[in-house]
Scaffold this motif. Structure first.
Motif, short mmCIF file in Angstrom:
data_model
loop_
_atom_site.label_atom_id
_atom_site.label_comp_id
_atom_site.label_asym_id
_atom_site.label_seq_id
_atom_site.Cartn_x
_atom_site.Cartn_y
_atom_site.Cartn_z
N GLU A 216 0.82 -1.21 0.00
CA GLU A 216 0.00 0.00 0.00
C GLU A 216 0.85 1.26 0.00
OE1 GLU A 216 -3.32 2.24 2.87
OE2 GLU A 216 -2.68 0.17 3.28
N ARG A 217 1.94 1.27 0.78
CA ARG A 217 2.75 2.47 0.88
C ARG A 217 3.56 2.72 -0.39
NH1 ARG A 217 4.52 1.48 7.20
NH2 ARG A 217 2.57 2.26 8.09
N TRP A 218 3.88 1.66 -1.12
CA TRP A 218 4.54 1.85 -2.42
C TRP A 218 3.52 2.35 -3.44
CZ3 TRP A 218 9.62 1.95 -3.12
CH2 TRP A 218 10.43 1.34 -2.16
N ASN A 220 0.86 4.31 -2.74
CA ASN A 220 0.51 5.71 -2.51
C ASN A 220 1.72 6.63 -2.46
OD1 ASN A 220 1.63 5.51 0.12
ND2 ASN A 220 -0.34 4.86 0.98
N THR A 222 4.44 6.70 -0.39
CA THR A 222 5.01 7.12 0.90
C THR A 222 6.05 6.14 1.46
OG1 THR A 222 3.24 6.02 2.14
CG2 THR A 222 2.88 8.32 1.49
N ALA A 223 6.34 5.08 0.74
CA ALA A 223 7.21 4.03 1.28
C ALA A 223 8.60 4.56 1.65
CB ALA A 223 7.34 2.89 0.27
N TYR A 226 8.92 6.34 5.09
CA TYR A 226 9.04 5.49 6.28
C TYR A 226 10.38 4.77 6.33
CZ TYR A 226 4.07 6.40 6.86
OH TYR A 226 2.86 7.02 7.04
N THR A 253 9.88 7.24 -4.85
CA THR A 253 9.19 5.97 -4.55
C THR A 253 8.70 5.31 -5.83
OG1 THR A 253 8.50 6.76 -2.37
CG2 THR A 253 7.30 4.90 -3.29
#
Length: 338
Positions: A216-218, A220, A222-223, A226, A253
């Protein structure tokens, strides 16, 4: 038999004959000369340096990290759950440990320098594998890529450039017999080893990219934010320069995912290989700088990517560098390349 069937048969025979001729031509090209010798030599040097780094990085703490009474308990190392072979498991003697450890360091150096390269490749693999499995807690992922690559590297002619073997051959004016059966079989094995290493790199990138697109973070963007905030790997005073800029984080990202998925396909076009390798090197330099705990992994991937570019790419790069610095330092084939 009708005329149409006869024409179809003639076309089929012509196509088969053309494919057969092409196959023989490729076989002659791959067996009659060896490609990517410069890249193979550079990969050998970097892999050897990484291996030597494993030994020297914590040299003064070697007994604590890998010794018989080290931090990783002996029963865990030699227990039934650990079936991996290691030279260190042959004896619990401190003397044996010191002997094997220092022999491994010397072999890593000789492998890097290219002395008796083929034999040193085998020995370096055995000794490095043994060290890595003595304390698996210290591994970071680069060890797996190194171990697999060294197996394939046994078949690669990595000592015909930038090596003590090549220097000795030039002194003795030894030239390979390119028409001999031994040379031709060696050339085929050399190219098979190159292909295996390149496929390994492509597999790493493709699998990594496929896993990322499911996260999910990749998805959107934001990976990397973090990842750069992880204290164990981050570089204080540097990482915040990136993660404080949202647009940059999102762009990097998505660019990481797109590059990893596209890497294998970029290699299909020869002219795009330098671009793919350059992007890969920049990616892993970024990982090494921003995630300092993964230096050996990044260095290993850079080493393997150096193998992908052909000799002509390095020759063109050398010509450009000579024009820039006004020096002559050729990458001419060694007289004793075998």
């Amino acid at each position: 038999m009708t005329k149409k069937q006869i024409r179809t048969g003639i076309k089929g025979n012509a196509m088969f004959s053309s494919m057969k001729t092409m196959a023989y031509s490729q076989l002659e090209r791959l067996s009659g000369s060896r490609q990517a010798l410069v890249g193979a030599a550079l990969t050998r040097i970097v892999l050897g340096a990484i291996g030597l780094y494993y030994y020297l990085r914590d040299y003064f703490h070697r007994s604590f990290l890998w010794g018989p009474e080290g931090v990783w308990p002996w029963q865990n190392f030699t227990g039934p759950d650990n079936d991996a072979f290691s030279l260190y498991s042959l004896s619990k003697s401190e003397t044996w440990f010191q002997l094997v450890f220092h022999a491994g360091a010397v072999i890593a150096l000789l492998f890097m320098l290219g002395w008796k390269t083929r034999a040193m490749t085998v020995l370096h693999y055995i000794f490095l594998w043994s060290l890595q499995h003595r304390n698996p807690v210290l591994l970071d992922g680069g060890d797996n890529a190194t171990a697999i690559a060294l197996v394939f590297f046994i078949f690669v002619d990595s000592g015909s450039r930038f090596s003590l073997d090549a220097r000795l051959s030039r002194r003795k004016q030894v030239r390979p017999d390119a028409g001999s059966m031994r040379y031709r079989i060696g050339s085929l094995l050399h190219h098979a080893g190159l292909l295996a290493v390149i496929l390994q790199v492509c597999t790493i990138y493709l699998v990594s990219g496929m896993y990322k697109v499911q996260g999910e973070r990749w998805q959107n963007g934001t990976a990397l934010y973090y990842i750069l905030r992880v204290g164990e790997f981050g570089w204080p005073g540097v990482n915040h320069l990136i993660y404080e800029h949202a647009t940059l984080v999102v762009a990097m990202t998505y660019a990481t995912v797109f590059f990893q998925l596209a890497f294998s396909f970029l290699l299909l076009k020869r002219s795009l290989r330098p671009f793919a390798v350059t992007c890969g090197i920049l990616l892993h330099l970024g990982i090494a700088v921003c995630m300092s705990g993964l230096i050996t992994f990044s260095s290993t991937m850079i080493a393997l990517e150096l193998l992908i570019m052909g000799d002509e790419h390095y020759l063109r790069l050398a010509d450009k560098m000579r024009k820039l610095v006004g020096k002559r330092d050729g990458l001419e084939p060694a007289a004793g390349a075998v």
